[in-house]
Design a protein around this motif. Structure first.
Motif, PDB file in Angstrom:
ATOM      1  N   ALA A  61      -8.836   7.045  -7.601  1.00 53.88           N
ATOM      2  CA  ALA A  61      -8.366   5.685  -7.879  1.00 53.88           C
ATOM      3  C   ALA A  61      -7.159   5.336  -7.007  1.00 53.88           C
ATOM      4  O   ALA A  61      -7.059   4.216  -6.497  1.00 53.88           O
ATOM      5  N   GLU A  62      -6.258   6.292  -6.814  1.00 53.46           N
ATOM      6  CA  GLU A  62      -5.108   6.046  -5.939  1.00 53.46           C
ATOM      7  C   GLU A  62      -5.576   5.703  -4.531  1.00 53.46           C
ATOM      8  O   GLU A  62      -5.054   4.783  -3.894  1.00 53.46           O
ATOM      9  N   ASN A  63      -6.559   6.456  -4.031  1.00 53.71           N
ATOM     10  CA  ASN A  63      -7.103   6.167  -2.694  1.00 53.71           C
ATOM     11  C   ASN A  63      -7.769   4.800  -2.668  1.00 53.71           C
ATOM     12  O   ASN A  63      -7.629   4.055  -1.694  1.00 53.71           O
ATOM     13  N   LYS A  64      -8.499   4.473  -3.725  1.00 50.36           N
ATOM     14  CA  LYS A  64      -9.186   3.174  -3.808  1.00 50.36           C
ATOM     15  C   LYS A  64      -8.183   2.029  -3.690  1.00 50.36           C
ATOM     16  O   LYS A  64      -8.381   1.093  -2.914  1.00 50.36           O
ATOM     17  N   TRP A  65      -7.103   2.102  -4.476  1.00 50.44           N
ATOM     18  CA  TRP A  65      -6.136   0.995  -4.482  1.00 50.44           C
ATOM     19  C   TRP A  65      -5.292   0.966  -3.214  1.00 50.44           C
ATOM     20  O   TRP A  65      -4.929  -0.115  -2.740  1.00 50.44           O
ATOM     21  N   THR A  66      -5.004   2.123  -2.633  1.00 53.09           N
ATOM     22  CA  THR A  66      -4.294   2.143  -1.355  1.00 53.09           C
ATOM     23  C   THR A  66      -5.168   1.510  -0.278  1.00 53.09           C
ATOM     24  O   THR A  66      -4.706   0.658   0.489  1.00 53.09           O
ATOM     25  N   ASP A  67      -6.441   1.905  -0.216  1.00 52.90           N
ATOM     26  CA  ASP A  67      -7.375   1.320   0.750  1.00 52.90           C
ATOM     27  C   ASP A  67      -7.520  -0.187   0.517  1.00 52.90           C
ATOM     28  O   ASP A  67      -7.571  -0.967   1.472  1.00 52.90           O
ATOM     29  N   PHE A  68      -7.594  -0.581  -0.750  1.00 52.32           N
ATOM     30  CA  PHE A  68      -7.704  -2.003  -1.087  1.00 52.32           C
ATOM     31  C   PHE A  68      -6.541  -2.781  -0.478  1.00 52.32           C
ATOM     32  O   PHE A  68      -6.731  -3.831   0.134  1.00 52.32           O
ATOM     33  N   LEU A  69      -5.333  -2.248  -0.601  1.00 53.20           N
ATOM     34  CA  LEU A  69      -4.150  -2.945  -0.092  1.00 53.20           C
ATOM     35  C   LEU A  69      -3.993  -2.852   1.419  1.00 53.20           C
ATOM     36  O   LEU A  69      -3.187  -3.576   2.002  1.00 53.20           O
ATOM     37  N   ASN A  70      -4.755  -1.983   2.060  1.00 53.05           N
ATOM     38  CA  ASN A  70      -4.709  -1.908   3.526  1.00 53.05           C
ATOM     39  C   ASN A  70      -5.312  -3.149   4.167  1.00 53.05           C
ATOM     40  O   ASN A  70      -5.024  -3.452   5.325  1.00 53.05           O
ATOM     41  N   ASN A  83       0.800  -1.236   0.000  1.00 55.95           N
ATOM     42  CA  ASN A  83       0.000   0.000   0.000  1.00 55.95           C
ATOM     43  C   ASN A  83       0.828   1.278   0.000  1.00 55.95           C
ATOM     44  O   ASN A  83       0.281   2.360  -0.095  1.00 55.95           O
ATOM     45  N   LYS A  84       2.132   1.161   0.059  1.00 58.87           N
ATOM     46  CA  LYS A  84       3.001   2.334   0.008  1.00 58.87           C
ATOM     47  C   LYS A  84       3.823   2.368  -1.283  1.00 58.87           C
ATOM     48  O   LYS A  84       4.696   3.204  -1.453  1.00 58.87           O
ATOM     49  N   SER A  85       3.528   1.490  -2.194  1.00 61.40           N
ATOM     50  CA  SER A  85       4.306   1.365  -3.424  1.00 61.40           C
ATOM     51  C   SER A  85       4.092   2.545  -4.362  1.00 61.40           C
ATOM     52  O   SER A  85       2.981   3.055  -4.500  1.00 61.40           O
ATOM     53  N   GLU A  86       5.157   2.936  -5.007  1.00 61.45           N
ATOM     54  CA  GLU A  86       5.082   4.015  -6.002  1.00 61.45           C
ATOM     55  C   GLU A  86       4.233   3.602  -7.206  1.00 61.45           C
ATOM     56  O   GLU A  86       3.721   4.448  -7.924  1.00 61.45           O
ATOM     57  N   GLU A  87       4.061   2.321  -7.423  1.00 59.78           N
ATOM     58  CA  GLU A  87       3.293   1.822  -8.560  1.00 59.78           C
ATOM     59  C   GLU A  87       1.799   2.130  -8.465  1.00 59.78           C
ATOM     60  O   GLU A  87       1.090   2.031  -9.464  1.00 59.78           O
ATOM     61  N   ILE A  88       1.308   2.501  -7.297  1.00 65.12           N
ATOM     62  CA  ILE A  88      -0.122   2.776  -7.141  1.00 65.12           C
ATOM     63  C   ILE A  88      -0.571   3.893  -8.082  1.00 65.12           C
ATOM     64  O   ILE A  88      -1.643   3.821  -8.677  1.00 65.12           O
ATOM     65  N   LYS A  89       0.252   4.909  -8.265  1.00 60.66           N
ATOM     66  CA  LYS A  89      -0.096   5.991  -9.201  1.00 60.66           C
ATOM     67  C   LYS A  89      -0.262   5.434 -10.618  1.00 60.66           C
ATOM     68  O   LYS A  89      -1.200   5.805 -11.334  1.00 60.66           O
ATOM     69  N   GLN A  90       0.636   4.548 -11.018  1.00 61.73           N
ATOM     70  CA  GLN A  90       0.587   4.005 -12.369  1.00 61.73           C
ATOM     71  C   GLN A  90      -0.584   3.034 -12.564  1.00 61.73           C
ATOM     72  O   GLN A  90      -1.220   3.047 -13.616  1.00 61.73           O
TER      73      GLN A  90
END
Length: 165
Positions: free
Chosen positions: A45-54, A8-15
């Motif tokens: 979308a960034e928030n969605k995927w960060t939350d998903f990985l939490n 959830n802290k990966s730089e790839e989340i933006k991509q």
């Protein structure tokens, strides 16, 4: 091409967020309302995927080439029932039909097997015939249906399942 897990802290989340939004705007054009597609944005979308990985049950593999994420697959594991869900499979829309999605899906199945998952479900919008056909080609069978809403528009989703992986 490299395929690996991110957190959830990966730089790839933006991509992956960009691929996700760009893919939605191409894939779901004429399947959901224009206003819904126009409302999609990279920040959310960034928030969605960060939350998903939490959630520790969830995971994302990215496919990367030349420092660029070119696709990703997201899923979750239910250890108690040995079941999993293919939550998302997206490839950069300019790189479709090059086998990237298949390689991601192979890695996804490998990971699920390593985690003793025996069946996997995926939901696809019923109007998304390409996705349904693709998953059937990969061995999934239709399992169930549900109604979903996008910007007030009700659509039908189809569940497909791999009963034994």
């Amino acid at each position: 091409m490299q395929i690996y897990l991110i957190n959830n802290k990966s730089e790839e989340i933006k991509q992956i967020s960009k691929i996700y939004i760009d893919s939605w705007k191409v894939t779901y054009d004429n399947l959901v309302s224009d206003s819904y597609l126009e409302s999609l944005n990279y920040y959310d979308a960034e928030n969605k995927w960060t939350d998903f990985l939490n959630d520790t049950k969830n995971f994302i593999f990215v496919a990367k080439e030349n420092n660029d994420v070119i696709g990703f697959v997201a899923g979750c594991i239910d250890d108690e029932n040995s079941e999993g869900e293919l939550y998302a499979l997206y490839v950069n829309p300019t790189l479709k039909n090059l086998g990237i999605g298949s390689k991601l899906l192979d890695k996804f199945f490998e990971y699920m097997k390593e985690n003793h998952i025996t069946s996997i479900i995926v939901w696809a919008m019923s109007k998304n015939k390409k996705a349904i056909s693709y998953y059937k080609h990969k061995g999934a069978v239709e399992y169930n249906h549900r109604m979903n809403s996008f910007d007030g528009e009700v659509v039908e989703d189809t569940a497909l399942i791999w009963k034994q992986i």
